[in-house]
Design an enzyme around this catalytic site. Structure first.
Site, PDB file in Angstrom:
ATOM      1  N   SER A  19       0.843  -1.184   0.000  1.00  0.00           N
ATOM      2  CA  SER A  19       0.000   0.000   0.000  1.00  0.00           C
ATOM      3  C   SER A  19       0.884   1.242   0.000  1.00  0.00           C
ATOM      4  O   SER A  19       1.680   1.431  -0.912  1.00  0.00           O
ATOM      5  CB  SER A  19      -0.946  -0.036   1.207  1.00  0.00           C
ATOM      6  N   HIS A  75      -7.028  -5.896  -1.473  1.00  0.00           N
ATOM      7  CA  HIS A  75      -6.259  -5.146  -0.491  1.00  0.00           C
ATOM      8  C   HIS A  75      -6.684  -5.431   0.943  1.00  0.00           C
ATOM      9  O   HIS A  75      -5.866  -5.467   1.854  1.00  0.00           O
ATOM     10  CB  HIS A  75      -6.459  -3.649  -0.790  1.00  0.00           C
TER      11      HIS A  75
END
Length: 708
Positions: free
Chosen positions: A553, A671
């Protein structure tokens, strides 16, 4: 003999590189795409890969995955890694419970299960009852359940159903007494919070729409299409909201976050008893007032505790009496600590629980409402306290403690007696006594002192030959503290060093530390990480041919900066779910929510600083880059997978050396949390085996059998 061994360790990765170029990566079409932004020409030859669903992109993804697996699918370390990671992760695991009217609600995954199951335990001696089991919902166990809210009397729960790793969930409601689902269902979307009222009349929910965040009221038994918007009109996509209801249901509080790191917040409230239809500002700067700060609330009956960094970078706590909510009546009850940062606050049994970070080590202290000390909790080693849950008018609370090499323990805390007992404890087989956790300090480029945690096997020889796994984050006010990580244990057990520096941009030392690594100061984060790597080399823990790094990320952006700014310093990198095209990032998915952290290329001044470090725009053809594995997936609805696709193609084209540039692309995972434990094991096996291959780590002798 010793010298020959060291020579081999230095040369082994180079010998490996010569063998891995027999088959090159799949070819990728380049286009002559250029933009002129603020007078600067910016090239984007792989913009066509932004279209995730085009037949050409899908064909390219398939070819990349086949290439990746052709290189890592048969690596000799894989069987061992899969087995050891399975031992560490396929154990009974419990998430921090929520107590309501004597009932305890929690998510637990048995050792033989892939996903967490939602349970309710009616009393301490009662057998837990299954409320929701996601396993039958998908054949591959890619569907998961998340606990959203529990009503005060424990009769109703709301929970989310997540597909793959997407951020979006479908919210459902279960009557605990009857075991029946309500007909009410909130459709799959990105929800910031769900807050049911104690009278079961309905709920407030924060939903992220195409226009931005909105707060809506849903009355149970009615059509969702008829839900009433009560707040948020005009709020843009760079903002977020979170709504909570106090225990007696009189007040609903909405916090507005200016960006995901919440550098600035405002708080509004609705007095439901008064019949008010619109929210009233509770904490909001008036003309001429300086209140550009973070305010995070914890309702406590007819009062509200507020954790804030207003005029106090390390944080303090103020108390607002809702009978007299105006600013002249506010009271500061917990002062700022110059040597520790307040990380969070919570309430339990008429007390305020305050979680501190002192030199990045967790402390938990309790205070009376007027700020007098009321006890604290001690722990056996450097570690992390998190996930505190409690109620103002209850005496039972729960929290979790763990460290890199100490599996998680969830404690039940009695706020009346200040005592803790074990509610659940991971039985992951780790011989913690064989591993050493150490904190060191090093100097960054501008002279700033930065701490770093190191985990390794006791007796490690500092001969510059240990394989090092260096990871970091450095952003969004996130504090990186020692929590249990199976990857850290595996790495250290096999003679390596797991290293975590506390980079600027995080919240480890308050808001000043955060601001020193955001916006135009983002380069400080990269400099801190580079300095950590150089310190490890200079102090003979490792050398560049035995140094690997990994981040995801915002940490993926960090990895992108490492490969473009210091390709000579690392042998291999894993770059997961990354932001890499920082010129266009704000145009995709929810990325406008991150503009207060990074800035935006729309602004001419910010464009100038962003372009200097944007990884996608700083790749130079012919450079000898480290081996890189980009990791992403179709279900990542937070950071657009296009970043990894475009960067992988560009790096493959530009690579001037023989190290492989790989794309590990999952067509289901994403994610967020929710991946099955089997999937986690597969992914960690792929990533660590790739790094061990590149660093020349040969696992022939298995670690001594771990003690339970």
């Amino acid at each position: 003999m010793r010298q020959l061994l060291l020579v081999f360790l230095f040369l082994a990765p180079m010998m490996i590189a010569q063998d891995q170029t027999k088959q090159g990566p799949p070819p990728t079409r380049r286009e002559d795409v250029k933009d002129v932004i603020h007078g600067v020409t910016v090239e984007d030859p792989y913009r066509w890969l932004e279209d995730q669903n085009s037949p050409e992109t899908r064909k390219w993804i398939d070819a990349q995955n086949k290439y990746t697996m052709s290189l890592i699918g048969d690596l000799p370390s894989r069987p061992y890694l899969k087995k050891r990671l399975g031992e560490l992760l396929k154990v009974d695991a419990t998430k921090t419970p929520v107590e309501a009217n004597g009932r305890v609600f929690f998510l637990r995954r048995a050792a033989n299960q892939d996903q967490y199951v939602l349970y309710m335990q009616a009393s301490a001696k009662a057998k837990p009852k299954v409320l929701v089991d996601p396993h039958p919902m998908s054949a591959d166990h890619s569907t998961s359940v998340v606990l959203e809210d529990v009503i005060k009397d424990g009769s109703l729960v709301s929970y989310g159903i997540r597909l793959g790793g997407a951020d979006e969930v479908e919210v459902r409601f279960l009557d605990v007494n009857t075991g029946k689902e309500l007909k009410d269902v909130l459709p799959a979307a990105r929800y910031f919070n769900i807050a049911m009222t104690p009278d079961r009349s309905g709920l407030y929910y924060d939903i992220f729409t195409d226009a931005g965040p909105r707060v809506r009221w849903h009355k149970f038994g009615t059509d969702v299409k008829d839900d009433v918007q009560i707040f948020g009109e005009g709020l843009g996509r760079e903002l977020g909201t979170s709504t909570v209801v106090n225990d007696d249901g009189r007040y609903a509080f909405t916090t507005v976050f200016y960006g995901s790191s919440a550098d600035k917040t405002e708080v509004y409230y609705l007095d439901r008893k008064s019949g008010a239809k619109e929210m009233t500002p509770l904490i909001k700067a008036q003309p001429g007032q300086d209140m550009n700060a973070r305010f995070i609330i914890a309702p406590a009956g007819d009062r509200v505790f507020v954790h804030t960094n207003w005029r106090s970078p390390n944080g303090r706590v103020l108390l607002i009496d809702m009978k007299h909510p105006l600013r002249p009546h506010w009271q500061f009850v917990i002062p700022e600590d110059a040597n520790a940062t307040i990380e969070s606050i919570a309430v339990t049994g008429g007390k305020l629980a305050v979680a501190y970070l002192r030199n990045v080590v967790s402390e938990m202290k309790f205070f009376t409402p007027d700020g007098r000390p009321a006890g604290e909790v001690s722990f056996p080693t450097m570690g992390t306290v998190n996930s505190f849950s409690g109620r103002w008018d209850g005496t039972t609370a729960f929290f979790q403690f763990s460290s890199f090499h100490v599996p998680a323990t969830i404690y039940r805390f009695n706020s009346a007696t200040n005592t803790k007992t074990v509610f659940a404890q991971s039985k992951a087989p780790v011989n913690s006594s064989a591993l050493e956790l150490k904190q060191v300090w090093y100097t960054s480029k501008d002279g700033t002192k930065v701490p770093m945690f190191l985990l390794y096997k006791k007796g490690l020889k500092l001969d510059g030959a240990a394989p090092v796994f260096l990871t970091g984050y450095g952003g969004f006010n996130v504090s990186e503290t020692p929590e249990f990580r199976a990857t850290a244990v595996v790495w250290a057990e096999n003679g390596g060093v797991y290293a975590l520096p506390n980079l600027r941009g995080g919240g480890e030392f308050g808001e000043a530390w955060h601001k020193a690594g955001m916006m135009e100061n983002k380069q400080n984060v990269f400099d801190d990480f580079i300095a950590a790597a150089e310190w490890l080399v200079a102090n003979k823990y490792t050398n560049p041919q035995r140094l690997a790094a990994s981040g995801g990320s915002n940490g993926g952006l960090l990895m992108g900066a490492m490969m473009t700014q210091r390709p000579d310093l690392f042998r291999a990198l894993v770059c997961s779910y990354p932001l890499l095209d920082m010129i266009r990032y704000q145009d995709f998915l929810i990325a406008k929510f991150w503009v207060p952290e990074y800035g935006s290329s729309v602004d001419a001044k910010q464009f100038e600083s962003i372009l200097k470090y944007s990884p996608y725009h700083n790749v130079k053809k012919g450079t000898e880059y480290p081996a890189v594995m980009f990791v992403t997936g179709d279900s990542d609805t937070r950071v657009a997978p296009l970043h990894a696709r475009k960067m992988a193609a560009l790096m493959q084209w530009a690579q001037g050396g023989k190290n492989p540039i790989l794309l590990h692309y999952d067509t289901k995972a994403g994610h967020s949390e929710g991946r099955s434990v089997t999937k986690y094991i597969e992914d960690y096996t792929d990533q660590i085996s790739f790094l061990w291959w590149q660093l020349g780590v040969d696992v022939k002798e298995q670690p001594a059998k771990a003690k339970k």
